[in-house]
Enzyme design. Sequence first.
Site, PDB file in Angstrom:
ATOM      1  N   ASP A 221       0.881  -1.158   0.000  1.00  0.00           N
ATOM      2  CA  ASP A 221       0.000   0.000   0.000  1.00  0.00           C
ATOM      3  C   ASP A 221       0.925   1.215   0.000  1.00  0.00           C
ATOM      4  O   ASP A 221       2.103   1.118   0.360  1.00  0.00           O
ATOM      5  CB  ASP A 221      -0.952   0.003   1.193  1.00  0.00           C
ATOM      6  CG  ASP A 221      -2.153   0.909   0.917  1.00  0.00           C
ATOM      7  OD1 ASP A 221      -2.054   1.768   0.027  1.00  0.00           O
ATOM      8  OD2 ASP A 221      -3.185   0.752   1.599  1.00  0.00           O
TER       9      ASP A 221
HETATM   10  C1  BGC Z   1      -4.930   3.225  -0.134  1.00  0.00           C
HETATM   11  C2  BGC Z   1      -4.957   2.203  -1.237  1.00  0.00           C
HETATM   12  C3  BGC Z   1      -4.773   2.900  -2.558  1.00  0.00           C
HETATM   13  C4  BGC Z   1      -3.469   3.680  -2.524  1.00  0.00           C
HETATM   14  C5  BGC Z   1      -3.161   4.422  -3.796  1.00  0.00           C
HETATM   15  C6  BGC Z   1      -3.709   4.116  -0.210  1.00  0.00           C
HETATM   16  O1  BGC Z   1      -3.806   5.178   0.688  1.00  0.00           O
HETATM   17  O2  BGC Z   1      -5.002   2.578   1.107  1.00  0.00           O
HETATM   18  O3  BGC Z   1      -6.141   1.467  -1.219  1.00  0.00           O
HETATM   19  O4  BGC Z   1      -4.813   1.981  -3.606  1.00  0.00           O
HETATM   20  O5  BGC Z   1      -3.519   4.626  -1.493  1.00  0.00           O
HETATM   21  O6  BGC Z   1      -3.992   5.504  -3.951  1.00  0.00           O
END
Ligand code: BGC
Length: 695
Positions: A221
Site C-alpha cells: 500500500d
Molecule cells: C490506499 C490504497 C490505494 C493507494 C493508492 C492508499 O492510501 O489505502 O487502497 O490503492 O492509497 O492511492
Amino acid sequence: MTLEEKVALCHAQSKFSSAGVPRLGIPELWMSDGPHGVRAEINWNDWGYANWTNDSITAFPALTCLAATWNPEMSAKYGKAIGEEARYREKDVLLGPGVNIYRTPMNGRNFEYMGEDPYLAGVMCVPYIQELQKNGVAACVKHYALNNQELWRGHIDVHLSDRALHEIYLPAFKAAVEEGGAWSIMGAYNQIRGQHACHNDWALNKILKGDWQFDGCVITDWGGAHDTYEAAVNGLDIEMGSYTNGLTSESAFTYDDYYLAAPYLKLLKEGKVPMSTIDDKASRILRLIFRTAMNRQKPYGSVCTDEHYAAAREIGNEGIVLMKNAPVEKKGAPLLPIAAGHYRNILVVGDNAVRLLNQGGGSSELKVKDMVSPLDGLRALYGDKVSYAQGYVAGRPMYGYADEIPASVTDSLRAEAVEMAKQADLVVLVGGLNKNHFQDCEGGDRLTYGLPFGQNELIEALLDVNKNLVLVLLSGNAVEMPWVSRVPAIVQGWYLGSMGGHSLADMLSGAVNPSGKLPFSFPAKLTDCGAHAFGELSYPGDSIRQEYKEDILVGYRWHDTKKIPALFPFGHGLSYTTFAYGKPQASAKAMPANGALTLTVTVKNTGRVAGKEIVQLYVGDDKCSVLRPLKELKHFAKVALEPGEEKEVTFTLTAADLKFYDEASSAWKYEPGKFKAYVCASSTDVRGTVAFEAE
Ligand code: BGC
C-alpha cells in the site's frame, strides 16, 4: 539484466508507476485506483490531480453493492467493464478489488469491501478478477491482510487467533489467489502480530507464496514499507508511495532512497541479503509485465460505452436492498413500489439526492463523465410531479465537518422540508453518509454509529407531518435507526455510481423488482456488534495493539450464536413478490467421510410479479470439540422466477463445508457427528432444516 536493472523494477518511479528495463525494451507498469472505476490521472510526483481532459470514466456501484447482488454474473460484468476502461486508460494494474472483512460498522472503508462473510466475499471477488484480467490488466487485491479499520491503520498491531485468521479473515484472499488467479496483491498498512503486513514473513512467505502458491507480485500500500531488510527477505516485490503521504516534503527523499532501491542494492552487494531475493522479485515483476504491459493479446479497451452504463445500472438494480416495506394504513398495501399515477406531488428530500457521491471517500474517488443523481433519476420518471428540498446539509465543501454546521442552517433546512412535506403525497428522503472524513471515507473511522447532520431529527419531523415516507440510505455501512418502527419503507441504496439515480428510480417505481440482500448485519446498537462487545482493546485498540476478542464470531456468527438479534440481519432483503420454499430434501441421511450430500429445495414465486430470490444454505455443527458459530453460510443461489413459477435449487455439501480450522494441528479438521443444514431466506429467516450425520 544487471543487478541495478533488477532493483529498479522493485520500487516506484512516480506516484503510480514503476520502472521497466528501457535497455531491453521492457515497459513500465502503470497502476491506478481503484475498485469502483479507474481513477483520474494523478501528477507524476504529488497527490494532485493532473487535470487531464480525457480521463473521465464510468463509476460502477461500490463493492458493498456488488456483494449485495449475491450474483457472480454481476461480478463478471463488473470485472469486464472496469477492465475495458482500465485498458483504454492504459493501466496495467488496477488497485482492487478489496476483500477485507466487515468487522465493525465504524470502519471508514467498508464501502470498498464485500461484507462480513468470507464465503460470500470469496465467491463474489473471483469473477471480477478473472474478467478484469482478460483485458491484460492485473487485479491488485487489497488490503492483505487485517486492515479492518482506518483508525491508526499505518501501525496498529493486530492480534487474533489462528482460527479467526483462517476461518474469517483469509478465505476471500485465498479465493482471489487460488480461484481468481490474481496477478498482484496489495500489502496492508497495519501490522500483523508485530510485523508490518507489507513485509510480514508469515503472511507473505508462508501463507501467500507458500501455502497458496501465489506466483504474482506483492505491492505495498502507498507508504506501507518500513524496513529494507524485511522488505528484501519477507516477500515484498514492489514498493510504492513511500514518503508520499502528501504531508512530507520529498525534496530530500527520492525514489532512489526507497527501501527497495539504493539501500536494497547496497545490502545485496554487501552480501547481507541473498541474491535469490532479487531474482525472485525480478522474475515475479517480469511475469506481471508480460501478463499486462507486454501482453500481446490485450484488447484496446473502451470507456463510458452503452454496455458499461448498462452494466453499472444492472449491478445497481440487483444490489439495492429493500429492507422494510410496510403499509402506512393498517390493511393497506405496502408503501413501495410507488404506484404509477397514484401520487401527484412527490417530495424528494436530502443532500444525498443531489450530491455527487463519486467524490470523496479517499483513493476510490472518481472523475465521472456522467452521473445520474437520485433526484435526476426520479425526475426522469415522474417529471414535474417531483419537487425537492435539501432538508439537511452534509458538511463539506460548504461548512467543513459535521460539528461545524451552524444549528441555524440545519434548523431552517429542516423547517423548509417539513413545510413542503405537508403538501406532498409522498416523501422520499435520500440520506445516509456522505463519503467525507469520519464517514464512509479512507483515513479515519466513523465517530458515531448514528446518522450525521441532524438526519434523525429530520426523519422524525417529516414523519410527524407525513407518514408516507420512503427512506433511502446511501452508505456502505450500517447505521443506528432509532426511528425504525415509524418509517414504513427503508431502502439501502449504497453508492451506486454513474447510473445510480436510474437504478434507484427503477427500484422505487417497481420497474425493477429489488433482489439484493444485505452482505452485513445491521446491529441495533453498536455494542451489539461482536467487535464492540469487549472494550477498547478489541476496537479500536490502544493505539499500538489490538486484539480481536470476538474471535471467529464476526457479524451474523456473533448475533446468531450469542442470541443478540441484529436489527436487520445478514442476508436480509425484501422483494415486491413472495417466495414459498418447499421442504428441503437430502440425498441421504448421512454424508460419507470424503463423500458428498446433495440437498434440494423448491422455491416458488407466489406473488404477482417476476422476481429473484437468493436461497442461502447455512451449516451448523450440533456438537463439536471447539466452539462453532450456530451456523455458517456455505452455499447460495440466486434464482429468477416468473409469477407462479417454481424451480428446484440443488446444493452439494462436501467435507470441506463441515471443517473447522484446528489450532493444535494447524490444519482444517473434519469431525464426524451430527450437523444441520439450514435453508434460509436470510440468516434469521430459516425456511427449512435437514439434520444429517457426517460419518
Ligand atoms: C490506499 C490504497 C490505494 C493507494 C493508492 C492508499 O492510501 O489505502 O487502497 O490503492 O492509497 O492511492
